[in-house]
Enzyme design. Sequence first.
Site, short mmCIF file in Angstrom:
data_model
loop_
_atom_site.label_atom_id
_atom_site.label_comp_id
_atom_site.label_asym_id
_atom_site.label_seq_id
_atom_site.Cartn_x
_atom_site.Cartn_y
_atom_site.Cartn_z
N GLU A 127 62.04 45.69 35.77
CA GLU A 127 62.80 46.03 34.75
C GLU A 127 64.52 46.20 35.12
O GLU A 127 64.68 46.89 36.08
CB GLU A 127 62.27 47.43 33.94
CG GLU A 127 63.07 47.33 32.81
CD GLU A 127 62.59 48.73 32.07
OE1 GLU A 127 61.92 49.74 32.73
OE2 GLU A 127 63.27 49.16 30.84
N MET A 269 58.89 53.72 37.50
CA MET A 269 58.87 52.65 36.72
C MET A 269 57.29 52.50 36.19
O MET A 269 56.42 52.45 37.02
CB MET A 269 59.42 51.33 37.43
CG MET A 269 58.92 49.97 36.65
SD MET A 269 60.25 49.98 35.18
CE MET A 269 59.18 48.97 34.31
N GLU A 270 57.16 51.84 35.01
CA GLU A 270 55.92 51.91 34.25
C GLU A 270 55.12 50.60 34.34
O GLU A 270 54.25 50.64 33.54
CB GLU A 270 56.11 52.23 32.76
CG GLU A 270 56.81 51.25 32.02
CD GLU A 270 58.39 51.39 31.90
OE1 GLU A 270 58.82 52.26 32.69
OE2 GLU A 270 59.06 50.81 30.81
N GLU A 304 56.08 57.99 32.57
CA GLU A 304 55.54 56.59 32.74
C GLU A 304 54.38 56.37 32.42
O GLU A 304 53.86 55.24 31.88
CB GLU A 304 55.76 56.39 34.48
CG GLU A 304 57.02 56.69 35.13
CD GLU A 304 58.36 56.10 34.36
OE1 GLU A 304 58.01 55.17 33.92
OE2 GLU A 304 59.32 56.71 34.62
N HIS A 307 54.35 55.56 28.82
CA HIS A 307 55.02 54.09 28.47
C HIS A 307 53.62 53.08 28.15
O HIS A 307 53.81 52.15 27.69
CB HIS A 307 55.79 53.66 29.55
CG HIS A 307 57.17 53.85 29.40
ND1 HIS A 307 57.92 53.90 28.44
CD2 HIS A 307 58.09 54.56 30.39
CE1 HIS A 307 59.21 54.00 28.53
NE2 HIS A 307 59.28 54.58 29.67
N GLU A 326 62.22 53.98 25.34
CA GLU A 326 62.78 54.99 26.25
C GLU A 326 63.07 56.03 25.07
O GLU A 326 62.74 57.29 25.61
CB GLU A 326 64.07 54.51 26.87
CG GLU A 326 63.74 53.44 27.96
CD GLU A 326 62.84 53.62 29.03
OE1 GLU A 326 62.34 54.93 28.81
OE2 GLU A 326 62.34 52.86 29.54
#
Length: 879
Positions: A127, A269-270, A304, A307, A326
């Site tokens: 991402e 990071m998800e 996360e 998400h 977000e």
Amino acid sequence: MRTETEHTIYLKDYAPSPYRITAVDLDFKITSETTRVQALLTVEPREDTAPGTPLVLDGDELSLSSIAIDGAPLMLSAYVADSNSLTITEPPLRRFVLETEVVLRPEGNTSLMGLYRSGGTWCTQCEPEGFRRITYYLDRPDNLAVFKARMTAPLELAPVLLANGNLVDKGEAGDGMHYAVWEDPFPKPAYLFALVAGDLGSITDSFTTASGRRVALAIYCAHGKEEQCLWAMDSLKRSMAWDERRFGREYDLDIFNIVAVSDFNFGAMENKGLNIFNDKLVFAQPETATDGDYEGIERVIAHEYFHNWTGNRITCRDWFQLCLKEGLTVYRDQEFTSDERSRAVKRISDVVTLRAAQFPEDGGPLAHPARPDQYREINNFYTATVYEKGAEIVRMLATLLGEAGFRKGMDLYFERHDGEATTIEAFLAVFAEANDIDLEQFKTWYLQAGTPRLVAEDSYDAASQTYTIKLKQETKPTPGQPTKQPLVLPIKFGLIGPNGSPMGWSGASGAEVRDEMIILDSAEAEVIFTGVANKPVLSLLRGFSAPVNLDTNLTQENRLFLAQHDSDPFNRWQSLQDVGMALALQAIGGKPWDDAAVKSLGGAFADTLASDTLDDAFKALALSLPAESQIARTIGRDVDPSRIHDVRDQLLAAVFGPLAMAMQDAYGRLDDDAPYAPDAASNGRRALRNKLLGLLVASKAPGAEALAAEQYAQARNMTDRLAALAAMAGAWTADAPALLADFRSRFAADPLVLDKWLAVTASVPGDGVIDRIQAVLAEPSFPKANPNRLRSLVATFAMSNPTQFARPDGAGFRFVADFVRDIDLINPQVAARVLTGFRIWPMLESGRREAAKSALSELQSGGTLSRNTADILTRMLAE
Ligand code: ARG
Ligand code: ZN
């Protein structure tokens, strides 16, 4: 200034791609030097795609080694490949499989985007646009595909092979190699792809979902750190249960993995089923992690995880919609923390963060809407505005709709958009529809940059028993937005009677008033309450129900009254802040404060400390003067950070000096010998005790330094040890240098503790700090490519040391600008982030302003910069 490529992307130009990639089959051959990536992409033209429309795939620093369609190698004339794109000039107008091969060198990838190595482990960050550094692709979030990843790697270097989804095959591959194949059944955009290959330890656990499915959980980390992952695992299980309770959301795969790595550009990071984390947001043990670290880990693990529904199952159509996932997910993690800990304390700390990080962004040269409509470099839009203001907007929606109405909208959102890449418009539409209301004007919150100022003036007419609040909202111009529309402001409020109890009214007119809230949707309104028996004291903007700057005609007496009687904890806290702010501003303006006013504030603090109804965590927040940055922002122009620092110091001594005995008593009573526990109550107790220590040292109370030295030496956990160190370093006491040296050598083996030392070192508000920072940077063993180390040292300096960063001689500015130039060659994202520290420059007094401007101009004229850094710099210098 030359930059890589100067192009701006506009929201209005959004168009779907003429081709879709529906399935991705990747084969990674990992060796210690190179990684060969073969990609089989199933491509389909859209129905309306005209024959001869080229297929253009994104790349970034790639070089193509082979290419074929449906197994047949392509002629040179059939495609154009360079490092940034691959164009198939005339692809077949039917489904076909495009086969490409590229060779990567993860070892040399210091940007930490795409496939890179951290401490020997191969890992990815895709991402927003990192996947194009792995293979040529339609690297845009609206292309959803199912992914399969096969990895072959040396068993010795990488016994652990992970990717998204489920493990479907593994085995020996000869020559000391082995392989694993992972398949993710959920279609996803490429930014959610991840793989990890390394020699890692792990802890495992499981979670049974509400519908009875058993999910295998694992956290992977460097060998030896397994014990330090237990808190993260505990947080994960609580997050999974909470999302079921609060939002009815269950996890959807049979496996959920988290990997902790040391080199990471941001928090975490998800990636679907395979979250990758900065290890500072995973590792916790009492001796090395503070209460703040524990809470941060809990929060980010939750973020996360959340998400998975708000981001992965429902993703963004394009990167302009970033706050769709977000802002909403931050709102969800804030609610999680509020439910797990104290709602009041969480709200106050979030507002402190919002004011410290988002308001300055919104009021400076980098201001942008929560949903921007243009960008040059999307990496520069992972901002406090997108995240924190984005969360505030969702919170206002929840406030306006009430809990049930908000939940109805969320349910419809999940039902309608699951499996889609969507937009802010679609998000607002589900709330409008589920609640049968119009959110057209509310949408302006997403489109308009800048923090509104809300001015409130009240008056009371005893004869008619009417009470009037005049309200006015205004938003100043921001870059690219000269004129502003009025916003919908949900203003929670209460009227408080002379004895401190709530007062009612019989009628209200002039604006919509319901649920103890005024809804202001015009530039001005006069809200008239009838049947108000006495002149009330107004408690406005309870819970900080809208992200605005508030001005009222409350007197200092009113505020002290609210600090004592308001049933809203946020406003109790805010009232004390306001009293302190008024005194600070008066003194900075040259009028000495009057002793009675200082005494009253001190008295209010003493009452707060002595209260047996308020909890410790709240007290710790309440016993504060506004931060220097907050004072600077309130002054707004011709700011002299040194003067603010000095005056605040004097005020602190004047207010808290007389409380020294009471504070020392409380400090002593708050001690206990229970072993460290991370729960909210123990955390609150330590927070208050350490706040008192800090105040005693800063107000130069007799014996305070000895107390701090003792606490430092005796501390049995990092929270207490670091608090003592920070108190001494902040006041630069005689002992401070020795304590700093002791701290560094005591924890020399732990890089995450080194970060704490670096941050304290960089925060010392006195001459000499730049030399000390430079000396650290020059140490041959200093890891110049690790984002955590660099941020702890230099970003902390630029963001949290205003007297030295904004030195009148410009040395602070020059140091940071030079650093940015150097680091930009290694890691553009870190460089660009550090550079944002300059955003305060337009509000400084003229000498400092000129010094900042010349440091920035020099950076601009000094040669090629990355697109990340060039974008920030250009906006920073635009008039
Ligand atoms: N999506 C990740 C998170 O919030 C952060 C990714 C940050 N990316 C960036 N380019 N700054 O949870
Ligand atoms: Zn996020």
